[in-house]
Design a protein around this motif. Structure first.
Motif, PDB file in Angstrom:
ATOM      1  N   ASN A  31       0.800  -1.221   0.000  1.00 47.30           N
ATOM      2  CA  ASN A  31       0.000   0.000   0.000  1.00 47.30           C
ATOM      3  C   ASN A  31       0.830   1.267   0.000  1.00 47.30           C
ATOM      4  O   ASN A  31       0.315   2.356   0.241  1.00 47.30           O
ATOM      5  CB  ASN A  31      -0.951   0.018   1.208  1.00 47.30           C
TER       6      ASN A  31
ATOM      7  N   TYR B  73     -13.908 -13.539  -7.676  1.00 48.32           N
ATOM      8  CA  TYR B  73     -14.065 -13.151  -6.276  1.00 48.32           C
ATOM      9  C   TYR B  73     -15.541 -13.180  -5.923  1.00 48.32           C
ATOM     10  O   TYR B  73     -16.366 -12.561  -6.604  1.00 48.32           O
ATOM     11  CB  TYR B  73     -13.503 -11.744  -6.034  1.00 48.32           C
TER      12      TYR B  73
ATOM     13  N   VAL C 270     -14.484  -2.148  -2.992  1.00 53.23           N
ATOM     14  CA  VAL C 270     -13.127  -2.094  -2.441  1.00 53.23           C
ATOM     15  C   VAL C 270     -13.219  -2.416  -0.953  1.00 53.23           C
ATOM     16  O   VAL C 270     -14.165  -1.998  -0.272  1.00 53.23           O
ATOM     17  CB  VAL C 270     -12.448  -0.726  -2.673  1.00 53.23           C
TER      18      VAL C 270
ATOM     19  N   TYR D 241     -11.481  -2.806   2.947  1.00 51.23           N
ATOM     20  CA  TYR D 241     -10.466  -2.370   3.899  1.00 51.23           C
ATOM     21  C   TYR D 241     -10.547  -3.242   5.148  1.00 51.23           C
ATOM     22  O   TYR D 241     -11.641  -3.542   5.645  1.00 51.23           O
ATOM     23  CB  TYR D 241     -10.687  -0.910   4.305  1.00 51.23           C
TER      24      TYR D 241
ATOM     25  N   PHE E 297      -6.335  -0.810   2.718  1.00 50.24           N
ATOM     26  CA  PHE E 297      -6.894  -1.375   1.491  1.00 50.24           C
ATOM     27  C   PHE E 297      -6.283  -2.756   1.254  1.00 50.24           C
ATOM     28  O   PHE E 297      -5.065  -2.914   1.219  1.00 50.24           O
ATOM     29  CB  PHE E 297      -6.577  -0.443   0.318  1.00 50.24           C
TER      30      PHE E 297
ATOM     31  N   ARG F 266      -8.281  -5.342  -0.933  1.00 50.95           N
ATOM     32  CA  ARG F 266      -8.812  -6.065  -2.091  1.00 50.95           C
ATOM     33  C   ARG F 266      -9.818  -5.193  -2.826  1.00 50.95           C
ATOM     34  O   ARG F 266     -10.467  -4.323  -2.254  1.00 50.95           O
ATOM     35  CB  ARG F 266      -9.486  -7.366  -1.627  1.00 50.95           C
ATOM     36  N   ALA F 267      -9.956  -5.478  -4.131  1.00 53.33           N
ATOM     37  CA  ALA F 267     -10.992  -4.828  -4.942  1.00 53.33           C
ATOM     38  C   ALA F 267     -11.492  -5.832  -5.963  1.00 53.33           C
ATOM     39  O   ALA F 267     -10.721  -6.651  -6.477  1.00 53.33           O
ATOM     40  CB  ALA F 267     -10.440  -3.595  -5.647  1.00 53.33           C
TER      41      ALA F 267
ATOM     42  N   GLU G 278     -11.303 -10.167  -9.296  1.00 53.57           N
ATOM     43  CA  GLU G 278     -10.427  -9.390  -8.424  1.00 53.57           C
ATOM     44  C   GLU G 278      -9.508  -8.497  -9.255  1.00 53.57           C
ATOM     45  O   GLU G 278      -8.812  -8.973 -10.161  1.00 53.57           O
ATOM     46  CB  GLU G 278      -9.599 -10.302  -7.524  1.00 53.57           C
TER      47      GLU G 278
ATOM     48  N   THR H 252      -7.413  -5.976  -7.652  1.00 56.53           N
ATOM     49  CA  THR H 252      -6.738  -5.239  -6.584  1.00 56.53           C
ATOM     50  C   THR H 252      -5.559  -4.435  -7.106  1.00 56.53           C
ATOM     51  O   THR H 252      -5.402  -3.252  -6.774  1.00 56.53           O
ATOM     52  CB  THR H 252      -6.264  -6.227  -5.494  1.00 56.53           C
TER      53      THR H 252
ATOM     54  N   ARG I 218      -5.242  -0.302  -7.011  1.00 47.09           N
ATOM     55  CA  ARG I 218      -4.205   0.337  -6.193  1.00 47.09           C
ATOM     56  C   ARG I 218      -3.602   1.545  -6.926  1.00 47.09           C
ATOM     57  O   ARG I 218      -3.042   2.442  -6.293  1.00 47.09           O
ATOM     58  CB  ARG I 218      -3.122  -0.685  -5.837  1.00 47.09           C
TER      59      ARG I 218
ATOM     60  N   GLU J 128     -16.496  -2.709   3.522  1.00 51.47           N
ATOM     61  CA  GLU J 128     -16.654  -2.979   2.090  1.00 51.47           C
ATOM     62  C   GLU J 128     -17.371  -1.789   1.473  1.00 51.47           C
ATOM     63  O   GLU J 128     -18.531  -1.509   1.809  1.00 51.47           O
ATOM     64  CB  GLU J 128     -17.469  -4.259   1.876  1.00 51.47           C
TER      65      GLU J 128
END
Length: 675
Positions: free
Chosen positions: A58, A75, A124, A126, A131, A133-134, A145, A147, A151, A170
């Motif tokens: 991050n 996901y 996204v 947390y 942070f 995952r997305a 996914e 992520t 980022r 989320e």
């Protein structure tokens, strides 16, 4: 050794960079110059390079993008990301609120109201404020996914701000590109000789779905939050109780929300807000296609609950399609792969819904005659669903003197062969028409065919016009030196072109080859059925009309079209050339055996009505991937009738036959059980 001073300095630099990112990208109120920001960034990057122990996914330095991904991982959302029901006018909005009022038993309801951003929906996640995952919305249950790509989105906080941070959060929202940034991006694409994007939504969605995060990092993407999924607090007594608190809370945590969002004290105020934004739409910084209104109280949201596809406490009020008048300069005829002559309106270029429109569809001969479109007319155009431009009507008061009725051609504009009426279409009768050949090859490489990502439509068209490609089989004899003879074909583009063809040669499934051949009346669904029944092109070509009609979803018209196609001498030559080029996908038992272990193997499904989150073709594909069979005609052979909204007469027929009728949620349960 990593000293505590170095660790503290790195932490301070990260904190400063994220603070200034927030000031610049979220608040639009920078405190330092770009040069000062770059100096901080370079110092942090230098420390991280010197001390690998400082590695942190991050870190602000990761926003430039990491290594390309091999593919996207599915996901599963912990809580389903629902669609929204639509209201196309205020009468529908008030009818919706009547139902809400009746259910909750009170009229004094407030509604949280957001502009409906036209972007890519994602979630996204947390954990402990960081942070992690997305994932894209996907079908609402299963997304992809992304992520690494998220980022790189500069306004997305990698660490949440403030004191009251949930242990798990989320956040649902849209990835968007502003209209101003979109214009700059497309200008950059043109200068580089790259594909320009049709609209900001396509650009945003395409950027997030790139395997190389550096591509996403190079695009001006923003994340705009509109709600939440799961929220878990360390303090048991602390919780949001309204949609307004959620949105203000997200903003306080450092997330961007639409600045035009507001709390409306009544349903009438929502209507006024809708009218106001519709009038301001053209001047908004982002493309919006309506307004989303949600019952503000979370306890009332829970009481109202959900249907199988959407919350009962929220509604999207959609703007009408944007319309504008312009001049019809000319009517151009395009010839498609099946020989259909399609009229295209060449227009005086005019801005419409975020793009400049210079061409629009006129559908067919009958459409022109019914509306009496003439060259020189002032016409009203719109983008259907704000995407496909179409000509709607003529302003007869502005018709120029001497404008003559349009005469639809009776010969093909490409090869001068006779063109005959075939239902609503007018079709070229020449099987070897060059325009048909070009369009067939374009279709062969498209998503509806072999999906050769890397083989551009414009290059295929150019190679076909030049005679380098005379049939789809010629693709498999192309080499890099041939491509490099063309101006603007760079070394990397040529490599990608050849690599895409090689991937198709080695791994394309048999059904894609059948679909790519462009046989009349044979789409993706029918191609899948044929690929499951026949081993290869040779076996399919030997099939009689009677044998073909024994297959589900293949009637007399389709059987006749297939039989005629494979009796053609040109088809025989093409099949042999595929074999010689080493492109020979197989199906039949090979395909069915691969899915034989699934619980749905052999189960027969039929779909009726509209399905949430996916088309019926996509649903059929999911069934077939698990070894099931999807048909379009109802019979006693059907195991499951999946009834969507506004299901048709098939439900009544299914009841008479005693078939099992299930809703979309049950269908998704069956799929997940079989996964």
């Amino acid at each position: 050794m990593l000293s505590s001073d170095v660790a503290r300095r790195a932490a301070l630099l990260r904190e400063k960079l994220e603070y200034h990112n927030h000031r610049y990208y979220v608040l639009d109120d920078p405190e330092i110059s770009d040069a000062e920001y770059d100096e901080l960034f370079r110092e942090l990057a230098g420390l991280e390079a010197e001390y690998p122990e400082l590695d942190d996914p991050n870190s602000p330095t990761r926003r430039v993008g990491g290594k390309p991904a091999e593919g996207f991982t599915p996901y599963e959302h912990a809580e389903r990301m629902y669609s929204l029901d639509n209201a196309m006018d205020l009468d529908s909005w008030f009818a919706f609120t009547d139902r809400v009022i009746k259910t909750v038993g009170r009229e004094d309801l407030a509604y949280w109201t957001d502009p409906k951003m036209d972007g890519l929906a994602l979630e996204v996640i947390y954990e402990q404020g960081r942070f992690v995952r997305a994932a894209t919305r996907g079908d609402g249950r299963i997304g992809e996914e992304v992520t690494g790509n998220m980022r790189t989105v500069m306004n997305l906080p990698l660490t949440l701000r403030g004191d009251a941070v949930p242990e798990l959060l989320e956040v649902r929202g849209e990835v968007v590109i502003s209209n101003a940034d979109f214009a700059v991006l497309n200008g950059r694409q043109r200068e580089a000789g790259e594909k320009v994007f049709a609209n900001p939504r396509n650009a945003a969605a395409g950027s997030i779905r790139q395997l190389d995060p550096k591509v996403a990092a190079s695009r001006p993407l923003r994340f705009m939050a509109y709600g939440v999924g799961r929220v878990q607090w360390a303090q048991p007594l602390f919780a949001w109780t309204s949609q307004q608190e959620i949105m203000e809370g997200l903003k306080g945590l450092g997330l961007a929300v639409a600045p035009e969002a507001k709390l409306c004290g009544s349903r009438e105020e929502v209507g006024e807000y809708f009218q106001e934004l519709m009038e301001r739409r053209a001047g908004m910084p982002f493309e919006i296609d309506g307004v989303v209104a949600k019952v503000n109280s979370l306890s009332m949201q829970r009481a109202l609950g959900f249907t199988s596809r959407a919350p009962r406490w929220a509604m999207a009020l959609k703007f009408p399609a944007l319309q504008v008048k312009t001049v019809l300069r000319n009517i151009r005829i395009q010839v498609g792969r099946t020989g259909v002559l399609t009229p295209v309106a060449e227009l005086e270029p005019v801005p419409l819904a975020g793009v400049v429109v210079s061409n629009a569809t006129l559908h067919n001969k009958g459409y022109i005659e019914d509306h009496d479109f003439r060259v020189g007319d002032t016409v009203l155009i719109q983008r259907a669903g704000d995407v496909i431009p179409q000509v709607l009507s003529v302003d007869l008061d502005k018709r120029p003197e001497g404008a003559v009725p349009y005469e639809f051609p009776t010969t093909c504009p490409v090869c001068d062969s006779p063109a005959v009426e075939d239902g609503e279409a007018v079709r070229c009768t020449n099987d070897t028409c060059p325009a048909k050949t070009v369009q067939r090859i374009i279709h062969f490489v498209s998503k509806g065919g072999l999906d050769m990502d890397g083989v551009g439509r414009k290059w295929v068209e150019r190679l076909a016009v030049d005679g380098v490609l005379e049939s789809p089989a010629d693709l498999f004899t192309l080499d890099k030196p041939t491509l490099l003879k063309y101006e603007r074909m760079g070394d990397k583009s040529a490599e990608n072109f050849i690599a895409a063809i090689a991937r198709a040669r080695e791994g394309a499934p048999f059904w894609r080859l059948i679909a790519g051949l462009g046989i009349r009346h044979v789409g993706e669904q029918t191609a899948r059925i044929l690929a499951g029944a026949y081993r290869d092109l040779e076996a399919l070509g030997r099939a009689t009309r009677e044998e073909l009609q024994e297959l589900d979803d293949v009637g007399p018209v389709v059987a006749e079209s297939l039989h005629a196609f494979f009796q053609n001498a040109e088809t025989h030559a093409l099949v042999e050339r595929f074999r010689e080029a080493g492109f020979w996908p197989e199906g039949g038992q090979t395909a069915s055996e691969a899915a034989s272990d699934h619980p749905l193997a052999g189960k027969v499904f039929i779909f009726t009505g509209s399905l949430p989150d996916m088309t019926r073709d996509q649903a059929r594909a999911l069934v077939e991937e698990r070894g099931g069979v999807a048909v379009k005609s109802i019979s006693k052979k059907v195991d499951y009738v999946v009834a969507g909204e506004k299901a048709g007469s098939k439900v009544a027929k299914a009841e008479k036959l005693g078939l099992e009728i299930i809703d979309f949620d049950r269908f998704m349960e069956l799929l997940h059980t079989s996964a």
